[in-house]
Design a protein around this motif. Sequence first.
Motif, PDB file in Angstrom:
ATOM      1  N   ASP A  88      -5.548   2.878  -7.646  1.00 28.26           N
ATOM      2  CA  ASP A  88      -6.142   1.609  -7.234  1.00 28.26           C
ATOM      3  C   ASP A  88      -6.269   0.598  -8.368  1.00 28.26           C
ATOM      4  O   ASP A  88      -6.736  -0.511  -8.156  1.00 28.26           O
ATOM      5  N   GLN A 132       0.837  -1.196   0.000  1.00 31.06           N
ATOM      6  CA  GLN A 132       0.000   0.000   0.000  1.00 31.06           C
ATOM      7  C   GLN A 132       0.877   1.253   0.000  1.00 31.06           C
ATOM      8  O   GLN A 132       0.615   2.204  -0.741  1.00 31.06           O
ATOM      9  N   ARG A 176      -0.839  -7.854  -3.263  1.00 29.48           N
ATOM     10  CA  ARG A 176      -1.483  -6.579  -2.936  1.00 29.48           C
ATOM     11  C   ARG A 176      -0.941  -5.441  -3.805  1.00 29.48           C
ATOM     12  O   ARG A 176      -1.661  -4.492  -4.100  1.00 29.48           O
ATOM     13  N   LEU A 221      -9.770  -4.200  -6.194  1.00 29.51           N
ATOM     14  CA  LEU A 221     -10.548  -5.423  -6.346  1.00 29.51           C
ATOM     15  C   LEU A 221     -12.026  -5.158  -6.080  1.00 29.51           C
ATOM     16  O   LEU A 221     -12.890  -5.664  -6.790  1.00 29.51           O
ATOM     17  N   ARG A 222     -12.285  -4.339  -5.078  1.00 33.72           N
ATOM     18  CA  ARG A 222     -13.693  -3.986  -4.757  1.00 33.72           C
ATOM     19  C   ARG A 222     -14.302  -3.216  -5.888  1.00 33.72           C
ATOM     20  O   ARG A 222     -15.430  -3.338  -6.249  1.00 33.72           O
ATOM     21  N   GLU A 255      -6.534  -4.105  -2.582  1.00 31.96           N
ATOM     22  CA  GLU A 255      -7.863  -4.495  -2.123  1.00 31.96           C
ATOM     23  C   GLU A 255      -8.944  -3.529  -2.616  1.00 31.96           C
ATOM     24  O   GLU A 255     -10.009  -3.950  -3.058  1.00 31.96           O
ATOM     25  N   THR A 256      -8.656  -2.250  -2.617  1.00 30.32           N
ATOM     26  CA  THR A 256      -9.640  -1.261  -3.071  1.00 30.32           C
ATOM     27  C   THR A 256      -9.899  -1.400  -4.566  1.00 30.32           C
ATOM     28  O   THR A 256     -11.008  -1.180  -5.019  1.00 30.32           O
TER      29      THR A 256
END
Length: 182
Positions: free
Chosen positions: A81, A71, A173, A181-182, A178-179
Amino acid sequence: LLDDLGQSVPEFSIDPSAFKGLREAVLLSRELTLLEKALGLEGYSAGPPVHGFGVPCTRWEGAHQGYVAAQEERWRMNLGDSPIRDVDDTLAMMRVRATQASLPEGISSLYLQASETGTLVVVNESLSMEERRFQYVHGYAHALFDHGHRWIACRTDARHSLSELRATAFAGRFLLPETGLR
């Protein structure tokens, strides 16, 4: 560096032809380093930053360090992202050379660091394109966390070591946060 690798990684004595590809990659990296110095480009980037994480003591700590560093790196490099498509260019910005070569079975990649070659990640060419992309970033993680090592052989059977777990968590990552992926 090559002598040290040849003596310390038993797979190279079993399969000397694999050492040839590695030798070519290291020699090319050395020539690029000399060219950068001749052109005055060695100062264009200091190379990968050093992350101050200590050696992880638990699997959770190793994974957490990898996630946090990924990150931080994405933020520092202003990557947003979205997934990273061009891993080669992204690593080149950090003066990390990435190439593929025929490596012995069981070795997915090698992280190499020496003043005469710079930072070099050599990935086993037998891996699929996506696996190679992942291993390039995995090697970048070693450059961030394990900068004191001259080389690290990433073996498929050592994936449970805490430093490999950390590098794997970082790579996943970093490639797709993660953001994103969402």
